[in-house]
Design an enzyme around this catalytic site. Structure first.
Site, short mmCIF file in Angstrom:
data_model
loop_
_atom_site.label_atom_id
_atom_site.label_comp_id
_atom_site.label_asym_id
_atom_site.label_seq_id
_atom_site.Cartn_x
_atom_site.Cartn_y
_atom_site.Cartn_z
N GLY A 247 0.81 -1.21 0.05
CA GLY A 247 -0.04 0.03 -0.01
C GLY A 247 0.77 1.22 -0.02
N ALA B 166 15.30 10.97 -1.17
CA ALA B 166 16.49 10.89 -0.35
C ALA B 166 17.45 9.88 -0.70
CB ALA B 166 16.08 10.77 1.40
N VAL B 167 16.77 8.76 -1.16
CA VAL B 167 17.61 7.56 -1.55
C VAL B 167 18.37 7.94 -2.73
CG1 VAL B 167 17.56 5.16 -2.58
CG2 VAL B 167 16.02 5.66 -0.71
N ARG C 222 1.25 -5.22 -5.92
CA ARG C 222 1.39 -6.39 -5.20
C ARG C 222 1.62 -7.47 -6.14
NH1 ARG C 222 -2.67 -3.74 -1.60
NH2 ARG C 222 -1.87 -3.36 0.31
N CYS C 223 2.35 -8.28 -5.87
CA CYS C 223 3.06 -9.38 -6.90
C CYS C 223 3.05 -10.79 -6.40
CB CYS C 223 4.54 -8.76 -7.54
SG CYS C 223 5.23 -10.02 -8.51
N ASP D 169 5.62 -5.15 5.90
CA ASP D 169 6.05 -6.39 6.32
C ASP D 169 6.42 -7.46 5.09
OD1 ASP D 169 6.48 -6.03 8.89
OD2 ASP D 169 4.67 -6.89 9.60
N SER E 103 6.54 -6.83 1.93
CA SER E 103 7.81 -6.30 1.08
C SER E 103 8.91 -6.76 1.64
CB SER E 103 7.38 -4.84 0.93
OG SER E 103 6.22 -4.55 0.68
N THR F 20 4.05 2.69 5.46
CA THR F 20 2.72 2.29 5.80
C THR F 20 1.90 3.02 6.64
OG1 THR F 20 1.03 0.51 6.65
CG2 THR F 20 3.39 0.38 7.33
N ASP G 238 -0.25 2.27 8.47
CA ASP G 238 -0.79 1.56 9.63
C ASP G 238 -0.33 1.48 10.87
OD1 ASP G 238 -2.76 0.86 7.60
OD2 ASP G 238 -1.80 -0.96 7.31
N ASP H 33 2.03 -0.67 11.63
CA ASP H 33 1.88 -2.05 12.38
C ASP H 33 3.27 -2.70 11.93
OD1 ASP H 33 1.61 -2.09 9.69
OD2 ASP H 33 0.11 -3.56 9.75
N ARG I 270 -5.86 -1.91 8.75
CA ARG I 270 -5.70 -3.33 8.54
C ARG I 270 -6.14 -3.77 9.68
NH1 ARG I 270 -3.25 -6.17 3.98
NH2 ARG I 270 -2.10 -4.11 3.53
N GLY J 118 -11.29 13.37 20.75
CA GLY J 118 -12.17 13.25 21.96
C GLY J 118 -13.31 12.62 21.69
N GLU K 186 -16.05 9.49 21.89
CA GLU K 186 -16.74 8.90 23.18
C GLU K 186 -16.34 7.48 23.31
OE1 GLU K 186 -18.32 11.14 21.41
OE2 GLU K 186 -18.53 12.68 23.19
N ARG L 238 -25.38 7.27 12.07
CA ARG L 238 -24.62 7.21 10.86
C ARG L 238 -23.45 6.70 10.62
NH1 ARG L 238 -29.18 8.49 9.77
NH2 ARG L 238 -30.11 10.38 8.43
P1 ADP Z 1 3.14 -4.80 2.54
O1 ADP Z 1 4.44 -4.76 2.23
O2 ADP Z 1 2.43 -3.45 2.61
O3 ADP Z 1 3.06 -5.81 3.74
P2 ADP Z 1 1.98 -6.87 0.87
O4 ADP Z 1 1.90 -7.75 2.28
O5 ADP Z 1 0.79 -6.96 0.04
O6 ADP Z 1 2.17 -5.57 1.27
O7 ADP Z 1 3.24 -7.17 0.46
C1 ADP Z 1 3.91 -6.45 -0.83
C2 ADP Z 1 4.55 -7.57 -1.74
O8 ADP Z 1 5.78 -8.18 -1.23
C3 ADP Z 1 3.73 -8.75 -2.28
O9 ADP Z 1 2.91 -8.47 -3.32
C4 ADP Z 1 4.48 -9.72 -2.55
O10 ADP Z 1 5.30 -9.34 -4.13
C5 ADP Z 1 6.01 -9.44 -1.81
N1 ADP Z 1 5.98 -10.35 -0.78
C6 ADP Z 1 4.92 -10.44 0.30
N2 ADP Z 1 5.20 -11.52 0.91
C7 ADP Z 1 6.21 -12.31 0.47
C8 ADP Z 1 7.04 -13.61 0.74
N3 ADP Z 1 6.77 -14.17 1.69
N4 ADP Z 1 8.10 -13.70 -0.17
C9 ADP Z 1 8.36 -12.97 -1.08
N5 ADP Z 1 7.65 -11.87 -1.39
C10 ADP Z 1 6.74 -11.28 -0.75
O1 F6P Z 2 -1.88 -1.14 4.41
C1 F6P Z 2 -2.37 0.19 4.20
C2 F6P Z 2 -3.85 -0.11 4.12
O2 F6P Z 2 -4.57 1.05 3.52
C3 F6P Z 2 -4.50 -0.54 4.94
O3 F6P Z 2 -5.03 0.18 6.24
C4 F6P Z 2 -5.67 -1.16 4.42
O4 F6P Z 2 -6.41 -2.35 5.21
C5 F6P Z 2 -5.05 -1.76 3.04
O5 F6P Z 2 -4.09 -0.93 2.81
C6 F6P Z 2 -6.01 -1.71 1.90
O6 F6P Z 2 -5.40 -2.39 0.88
P1 F6P Z 2 -5.87 -2.10 -0.77
O7 F6P Z 2 -5.09 -0.73 -1.36
O8 F6P Z 2 -5.43 -3.25 -1.12
O9 F6P Z 2 -7.34 -2.16 -0.77
#
Ligand code: ADP
Ligand code: F6P
Length: 322
Positions: free
Chosen positions: A13, A24-25, A74-75, A105, A107, A127, A129, A131, A173, A187, A189, A246
């Site tokens: 994401g 920066a990189v 995502r791949c 994580d 990635s 991210t 999140d 997380d 997430r 703030g 509730e 709502r």
């Molecule tokens: P994030 O990096 O935000 O956690 P994803 O979990 O979707 O997002 O992972 C991003 C990409 O990283 C995946 O689409 C995949 O290409 C690669 N990836 C995820 N898990 C693995 C894994 N166990 N081994 C190799 N590549 C991975």
């Molecule tokens: O990880 C960032 C995030 O926006 C999460 O908060 C959410 O659950 C997820 O990505 C949504 O992913 P997608 O872009 O695949 O709908």
């Protein structure tokens, strides 16, 4: 052997501040006499050989922009051993001996695999999140919570005018960091966190009725995405309390927009640190921010770490609402 050419990619994401990290990189690498290649669309683009040369000017005019100029994806193929081998071969073919991976994580799992195949890799936490266990900061969280906070303030205005109850769903997430921070900042509730919510909707309903009796004009419930079901929850609460309720799902607006100052600064420093680690011959490391310092961790050790919402912060967030 000294690194000569590095690649940079964004994966998973997107998050506001990723552009500042890319900038920066690129600039740190060029400053140190390295060549830089941009790998488009994360690991998907790597496998498609979507690789472009980057100059210092390639990253002009981006520090203030949300999203990622390298695009992200995502791949599935890269999660396979074959896909990873192909990715490492493509890096070698393009003379890329180090890669900076900006993502979450998933990635970093991929980065670890590339490293095992002889391509030096460094991860940067990106991210909204928050997380990622090894770090107290992830690129984009600060912008996302500020965006959510502003939006919730607006919902609160109309909620008060109409004397309604509002459930506002924020992203994250399975993690409740955005929800907790908005709980404080708005703030609210009630704040429902995946890490803490016991599913006791009756207690929520009782509190809403009690608050209304005490003269409260609105009742804001911040509901984390990990709990979800905000719309059906609103219907049930309206039926049980008789108070118009709502649901607002903030959604992708939280992932966009100009990064805050904090996101620009931290992302810039992490981007520079990542390149310095590659120059120092390091691989399979994650840049992190912990206890007031920029540090780095072994990828597998970092992925094995866990973190949780602070019980103390959660307690205080509840204590401040009357
Ligand atoms: P994030 O990096 O935000 O956690 P994803 O979990 O979707 O997002 O992972 C991003 C990409 O990283 C995946 O689409 C995949 O290409 C690669 N990836 C995820 N898990 C693995 C894994 N166990 N081994 C190799 N590549 C991975
Ligand atoms: O990880 C960032 C995030 O926006 C999460 O908060 C959410 O659950 C997820 O990505 C949504 O992913 P997608 O872009 O695949 O709908």
């Amino acid at each position: 052997m000294a690194i000569k050419t590095i690649g940079v990619l964004t994966s998973g994401g997107d998050a506001p501040g990723m552009n500042a990290a890319i900038r920066a990189v690129v600039r740190t690498a060029i400053h140190n006499g390295l060549n830089v290649k941009g790998i488009m669309r994360g690991y998907a683009g790597l496998l498609q050989e979507e690789i472009v040369d980057m100059e210092s000017t390639s990253v002009s005019e981006i520090i203030h922009r949300g999203g990622t100029i390298l695009y992200t994806a995502r791949c599935q193929e890269f999660t396979t051993a074959e896909g990873q081998k192909k990715g490492a071969e493509i890096c070698k073919k393009h003379g890329i001996d180090g890669v900076v991976v900006i993502g979450g994580d998933g990635s970093f799992q991929g980065a670890g695999k590339l490293s095992a195949l002889g391509i030096n890799t460094i991860g940067i936490p990106g991210t909204i999140d928050l997380d990622i266990a090894c770090t107290e900061y992830t690129i984009g969280f600060d912008t996302a919570v500020n965006t959510a906070m502003d939006a919730i303030d607006k919902v609160r205005d109309t909620s008060t005018s109409h004397e309604r109850c509002s459930i506002i769903e924020v992203m994250g997430r399975n993690a409740g960091y955005i929800a907790l921070w908005c709980g404080f900042a708005n703030g609210a509730e009630d704040v429902l966190l995946p890490e803490r919510y016991d599913g006791n909707e009756q207690a929520l309903i009782d509190k809403i009725i009690e608050n209304r009796k005490r003269g409260k004009k609105h009742h804001i419930i911040i509901n984390a995405e990990g709990i979800g079901h905000s719309t059906s929850m609103a219907k049930r609460i309206e039926a049980a309390t008789g108070i118009e309720t709502r649901a607002t799902i903030l959604g992708y607006m939280q992932r966009g927009g100009a990064p805050t100052c904090k996101d620009r600064v931290y992302a810039s420093i992490m981007g520079a640190k990542a390149v310095e680690l590659l120059i120092a011959g390091k691989s399979n490391r994650l840049v992190a921010y912990k206890n007031g310092e920029y540090v780095d961790f072994d990828i597998q050790e970092a992925l094995a770490m866990t973190k949780d919402i602070s019980e103390d912060q959660f307690r205080i967030s509840k204590l401040l609402v009357r």
